[in-house]
Motif scaffolding. Structure first.
Motif, PDB file in Angstrom:
ATOM      1  N   VAL A  72       0.778  -1.297  -0.037  1.00 24.89           N
ATOM      2  CA  VAL A  72       0.129  -0.008   0.217  1.00 24.89           C
ATOM      3  C   VAL A  72       0.907   1.337   0.078  1.00 24.89           C
ATOM      4  N   LEU A  73       0.756   2.084  -1.019  1.00 25.29           N
ATOM      5  CA  LEU A  73       1.943   2.972  -1.349  1.00 25.29           C
ATOM      6  C   LEU A  73       3.188   2.339  -1.197  1.00 25.29           C
ATOM      7  N   ASP A  74       4.137   2.799  -0.222  1.00 21.06           N
ATOM      8  CA  ASP A  74       5.406   2.056  -0.134  1.00 21.06           C
ATOM      9  C   ASP A  74       5.623   1.119   0.926  1.00 21.06           C
ATOM     10  N   ASP A  75       4.444   1.003   1.691  1.00 20.45           N
ATOM     11  CA  ASP A  75       4.397   0.080   2.944  1.00 20.45           C
ATOM     12  C   ASP A  75       3.851  -1.293   2.494  1.00 20.45           C
ATOM     13  N   VAL A  76       4.480  -2.236   3.099  1.00 24.78           N
ATOM     14  CA  VAL A  76       4.022  -3.616   3.122  1.00 24.78           C
ATOM     15  C   VAL A  76       2.907  -4.103   4.054  1.00 24.78           C
ATOM     16  N   VAL A  77       1.874  -4.266   3.819  1.00 23.51           N
ATOM     17  CA  VAL A  77       0.555  -4.581   4.825  1.00 23.51           C
ATOM     18  C   VAL A  77       0.391  -5.832   4.969  1.00 23.51           C
ATOM     19  N   VAL A  78       0.403  -6.697   6.131  1.00 24.79           N
ATOM     20  CA  VAL A  78       0.504  -7.822   6.417  1.00 24.79           C
ATOM     21  C   VAL A  78      -0.896  -8.323   6.932  1.00 24.79           C
ATOM     22  N   ARG A  79      -1.616  -9.117   6.249  1.00 28.45           N
ATOM     23  CA  ARG A  79      -3.139  -9.234   6.706  1.00 28.45           C
ATOM     24  C   ARG A  79      -3.424 -10.780   6.798  1.00 28.45           C
ATOM     25  N   SER A  80      -4.330 -11.140   7.945  1.00 28.66           N
ATOM     26  CA  SER A  80      -4.690 -12.668   8.233  1.00 28.66           C
ATOM     27  C   SER A  80      -5.376 -13.244   7.119  1.00 28.66           C
ATOM     28  N   THR A  81      -5.234 -14.511   6.887  1.00 28.91           N
ATOM     29  CA  THR A  81      -5.761 -15.434   5.856  1.00 28.91           C
ATOM     30  C   THR A  81      -6.693 -16.357   6.466  1.00 28.91           C
ATOM     31  N   GLU A  82      -7.052 -16.345   7.637  1.00 34.29           N
ATOM     32  CA  GLU A  82      -7.906 -17.328   8.333  1.00 34.29           C
ATOM     33  C   GLU A  82      -9.368 -17.297   7.584  1.00 34.29           C
ATOM     34  N   LEU A  83      -9.913 -18.374   7.345  1.00 38.16           N
ATOM     35  CA  LEU A  83     -11.308 -18.376   6.951  1.00 38.16           C
ATOM     36  C   LEU A  83     -12.400 -19.060   8.053  1.00 38.16           C
ATOM     37  N   ASP A  84     -13.406 -19.017   7.688  1.00 37.93           N
ATOM     38  CA  ASP A  84     -14.462 -19.549   8.658  1.00 37.93           C
ATOM     39  C   ASP A  84     -14.489 -20.923   8.818  1.00 37.93           C
ATOM     40  N   LYS A  85     -14.042 -21.218  10.037  1.00 36.56           N
ATOM     41  CA  LYS A  85     -14.006 -22.536  10.263  1.00 36.56           C
ATOM     42  C   LYS A  85     -15.437 -23.243  10.428  1.00 36.56           C
ATOM     43  N   ASP A  86     -16.192 -22.703  10.936  1.00 39.14           N
ATOM     44  CA  ASP A  86     -17.634 -23.304  11.217  1.00 39.14           C
ATOM     45  C   ASP A  86     -18.153 -23.390   9.762  1.00 39.14           C
ATOM     46  N   LEU A  87     -17.968 -22.721   8.887  1.00 40.13           N
ATOM     47  CA  LEU A  87     -18.664 -22.915   7.551  1.00 40.13           C
ATOM     48  C   LEU A  87     -17.769 -24.073   6.922  1.00 40.13           C
ATOM     49  N   ALA A  88     -16.669 -24.156   7.164  1.00 40.85           N
ATOM     50  CA  ALA A  88     -15.869 -25.197   6.543  1.00 40.85           C
ATOM     51  C   ALA A  88     -16.258 -26.522   6.868  1.00 40.85           C
ATOM     52  N   CYS A 123     -12.248 -10.851   2.622  1.00 42.55           N
ATOM     53  CA  CYS A 123     -13.642 -11.258   3.136  1.00 42.55           C
ATOM     54  C   CYS A 123     -13.416 -10.911   4.805  1.00 42.55           C
ATOM     55  N   GLY A 124     -12.291 -11.515   5.492  1.00 43.80           N
ATOM     56  CA  GLY A 124     -11.988 -11.419   6.678  1.00 43.80           C
ATOM     57  C   GLY A 124     -12.080  -9.925   7.345  1.00 43.80           C
ATOM     58  N   LEU A 125     -11.690  -8.935   6.669  1.00 43.44           N
ATOM     59  CA  LEU A 125     -11.584  -7.573   7.312  1.00 43.44           C
ATOM     60  C   LEU A 125     -12.845  -6.990   6.988  1.00 43.44           C
ATOM     61  N   CYS A 126     -13.786  -7.440   6.200  1.00 37.16           N
ATOM     62  CA  CYS A 126     -15.002  -6.715   5.667  1.00 37.16           C
ATOM     63  C   CYS A 126     -16.256  -7.398   6.409  1.00 37.16           C
ATOM     64  N   GLY A 127     -16.067  -8.450   7.214  1.00 42.10           N
ATOM     65  CA  GLY A 127     -17.118  -9.001   7.810  1.00 42.10           C
ATOM     66  C   GLY A 127     -18.119 -10.086   6.834  1.00 42.10           C
ATOM     67  N   LEU A 128     -17.287 -10.604   6.054  1.00 42.58           N
ATOM     68  CA  LEU A 128     -18.042 -11.799   5.187  1.00 42.58           C
ATOM     69  C   LEU A 128     -17.803 -13.231   5.722  1.00 42.58           C
ATOM     70  N   LYS A 129     -18.479 -13.891   5.687  1.00 39.93           N
ATOM     71  CA  LYS A 129     -18.168 -15.283   5.980  1.00 39.93           C
ATOM     72  C   LYS A 129     -17.740 -15.882   4.861  1.00 39.93           C
ATOM     73  N   GLY A 130     -16.399 -16.252   4.667  1.00 37.98           N
ATOM     74  CA  GLY A 130     -16.036 -16.655   3.601  1.00 37.98           C
ATOM     75  C   GLY A 130     -15.375 -18.016   3.549  1.00 37.98           C
ATOM     76  N   GLU A 131     -15.428 -18.780   2.401  1.00 38.69           N
ATOM     77  CA  GLU A 131     -14.755 -20.104   2.430  1.00 38.69           C
ATOM     78  C   GLU A 131     -14.599 -20.478   0.862  1.00 38.69           C
ATOM     79  N   SER A 132     -13.427 -21.145   0.864  1.00 36.77           N
ATOM     80  CA  SER A 132     -13.062 -21.622  -0.753  1.00 36.77           C
ATOM     81  C   SER A 132     -12.986 -22.944  -0.888  1.00 36.77           C
ATOM     82  N   CYS A 133     -13.794 -23.481  -1.850  1.00 39.84           N
ATOM     83  CA  CYS A 133     -13.874 -25.027  -2.311  1.00 39.84           C
ATOM     84  C   CYS A 133     -13.416 -25.072  -3.533  1.00 39.84           C
ATOM     85  N   ARG A 134     -12.433 -26.140  -3.801  1.00 41.93           N
ATOM     86  CA  ARG A 134     -11.662 -26.276  -5.000  1.00 41.93           C
ATOM     87  C   ARG A 134     -11.514 -27.770  -5.382  1.00 41.93           C
ATOM     88  N   PHE A 135     -11.943 -27.884  -6.611  1.00 38.74           N
ATOM     89  CA  PHE A 135     -11.935 -29.326  -7.324  1.00 38.74           C
ATOM     90  C   PHE A 135     -10.674 -29.423  -7.725  1.00 38.74           C
TER      91      PHE A 135
END
Length: 253
Positions: free
Chosen positions: A151-167, A238-250
């Protein structure tokens, strides 16, 4: 409250918020009337796949018509009842653009308690071909649960945990479909299809097949069960904006 959050104070100062790549805007469209009842969003890479998915949902939900009249809004976005089906293209830059505008759309539409699920294909790691991997955590190429955004010239680190209950809920649903072996695991996100994923057939390759296999073994030992190019950005936004998110890949191969 279940509302979709945006964390940008500048939006409140704008006369109009234009969602450029969705061809929508807060002045030109009544977003609450159009999308206020959306409860689920399914996103995937291919426009044709997401159109077919929307038409499948149209029939499964028993909606009027023959499934061909699903609205094609823009950016390969379709609606079937309370479900939006949207393509996001390939890679972090493409899905990031779509997610920023999708999140603002859901926010402006005053949607509540929205669940977002990413569907599609990926490369599997040490699992049976045809398996479905439900992501518990998205990790980067160093197997760390983080998304690094410059972001501009800063490296911002964000969490990538997904919704465990949804999984766990999706895993329970999968037991009704025994034809597709399903498991929960880490998904590794790379910035590149060739070198980033250890492929030997790109225009550039600076490593041996032995080095590749050693890296993939370390990935497997770290809990990685599939590899693709969007999951860390998806999980972080998704996590930052309050969305219950999950990824399912074949898993194809």
């Amino acid at each position: 409250s279940g509302l979709v959050l945006v964390k940008n104070p500048h939006l409140d100062l704008m006369e109009e918020d234009v969602l450029y790549h969705l061809d929508l805007g807060t002045k030109t469209h009544n977003l609450p009337a159009m999308f206020g009842d959306i409860k689920f969003v399914c996103v995937g890479g291919s426009p044709n796949r997401m159109k077919a998915f929307a038409q499948f949902l149209h029939q499964e939900l028993g909606l009027a018509g023959d499934g061909e009249d699903v609205a094609d809004i823009c950016y390969a976005m379709y609606r079937a009842g309370p479900v939006l089906s949207i393509s996001h293209g390939m890679g972090i830059p493409s899905i990031s653009i779509m997610l920023h505008e999708l999140i603002k759309l859901l926010h402006h539409a005053k949607c509540r308690d929205v669940t977002i699920i990413r569907i599609g294909t990926s490369g599997g790691l040490g699992i049976e071909a045809g398996s479905v991997v439900i992501t518990d955590t998205a990790v980067d190429s160093s197997f760390q649960p983080r998304f690094e955004q410059v972001v501009l010239d800063d490296v911002v680190v964000r969490s990538t945990e997904l919704d465990k209950d949804l999984a766990e809920e999706l895993l329970a649903c999968s037991r009704e479909i025994p034809d597709f072996p399903t498991l929960i695991g880490h998904t590794m996100c790379t910035y590149d299809f060739y070198e980033g994923q250890g492929r030997l057939d790109g225009a550039l390759c600076s490593f041996s097949s032995e080095k590749k296999l050693e890296y993939l073994r370390r990935a497997y030992d770290a809990g990685v069960r599939n590899i693709e190019m969007e999951s860390t950005a998806f999980a972080a936004l998704c996590g930052l904006c309050g969305l219950k998110g999950e990824s399912c890949r074949f898993h194809l191969l």
